[in-house]
Write an enzyme that holds these catalytic residues in place. Structure first.
Site, PDB file in Angstrom:
ATOM      1  N   ASP A   1      51.611 -57.737 -18.024  1.00 24.64           N
ATOM      2  CA  ASP A   1      51.742 -59.104 -18.510  1.00 24.64           C
ATOM      3  C   ASP A   1      52.368 -59.904 -17.366  1.00 24.64           C
ATOM      4  OD1 ASP A   1      52.010 -61.290 -20.444  1.00 24.64           O
ATOM      5  OD2 ASP A   1      54.148 -60.800 -20.416  1.00 24.64           O
TER       6      ASP A   1
ATOM      7  N   ASP B   1      54.219 -63.766 -17.601  1.00 22.22           N
ATOM      8  CA  ASP B   1      55.428 -64.514 -17.958  1.00 22.22           C
ATOM      9  C   ASP B   1      56.405 -63.626 -18.735  1.00 22.22           C
ATOM     10  OD1 ASP B   1      54.433 -66.991 -16.929  1.00 22.22           O
ATOM     11  OD2 ASP B   1      53.200 -67.196 -18.717  1.00 22.22           O
TER      12      ASP B   1
END
Length: 217
Positions: free
Chosen positions: A7, A9
């Site tokens: 991922d 953020d």
């Protein structure tokens, strides 16, 4: 060697200050009070459309304004890079993983253009052989399709997914892949309530955690 998909953020980069800034510019244009950085943490994770929905609901803006405000936010998103930094130890960990021959990718709910923009700004784009954003497919996380697509582009090898949120945990579970939970990002629930294979709070020992998981597999 492994295929490792991250991922973005809250996992590799702390982008909340920039997202906070552009969210408040959108609200300011509507004559509304801004949100706090803590609220921004709560609103991040399910993509730009959900972020705008939460902004509207927090300030009582009508549903009919969704498309217009989303377009406003997205227009500002590509340049939202100046306050964003990698988490401590991330660059060294990525250097180690690449040197060890692992294949790395990104699977995020951030739109793909600002995803590429911030990684280029931070000079991190060269680490990743594939990138999938929240608008790369008709569906986004926690639907596992983007994660499956990222792994498919990385070829063969054991799979590991790394994220920070309940959305990421559900995505890993639905995809049927080992999930490594970074606990210092934007998670909204206790670690023990999130399905994960291993949890970690810094990137110093991350390459060793990867190696340990591969040996145990």
């Amino acid at each position: 060697m492994a295929r490792i998909v991250f991922d973005l953020d809250g996992t590799l980069i702390n982008s909340a200050p920039d997202i906070h800034c552009i969210a408040n510019k959108v609200l300011e244009q509507e004559g509304c009070e801004g949100i706090t950085l803590e609220q921004t943490h709560d609103f991040i994770g399910n993509g730009a459309a959900v972020l705008v929905t939460k902004l509207r609901k927090a300030r009582g803006i009508a549903d009919s304004e969704q498309a217009r405000l989303l377009a406003d936010l997205v227009a500002r998103y590509d340049d939202a890079v100046e306050l964003t930094l990698p988490y401590p130890g991330v660059l060294a960990a990525l250097d180690n993983l690449k040197a060890s021959g692992h294949k790395l990718g990104i699977c995020t709910n951030k739109p793909i253009r600002p995803c590429r923009s911030v990684l280029t700004h931070l000079k991190m784009d060269h680490y990743f052989d594939t990138m999938w954003g929240g608008d790369s497919l008709p569906v986004h996380k926690p639907d596992p399709a983007p994660l499956h697509a990222a792994f498919a582009e990385l070829g063969d090898g054991p799979q590991l997914y790394v994220g920070d949120s309940d959305v990421d945990a559900e995505t890993g579970q639905r995809a049927g892949v080992p999930f490594m939970l970074y606990t210092e990002g934007y998670r909204k629930c206790p670690v023990e309530e999130m399905p994960h294979t291993v949890a970690f709070d810094n990137y110093v020992d991350f390459p060793k955690l990867v190696q340990d998981l591969l040996v145990a597999a």
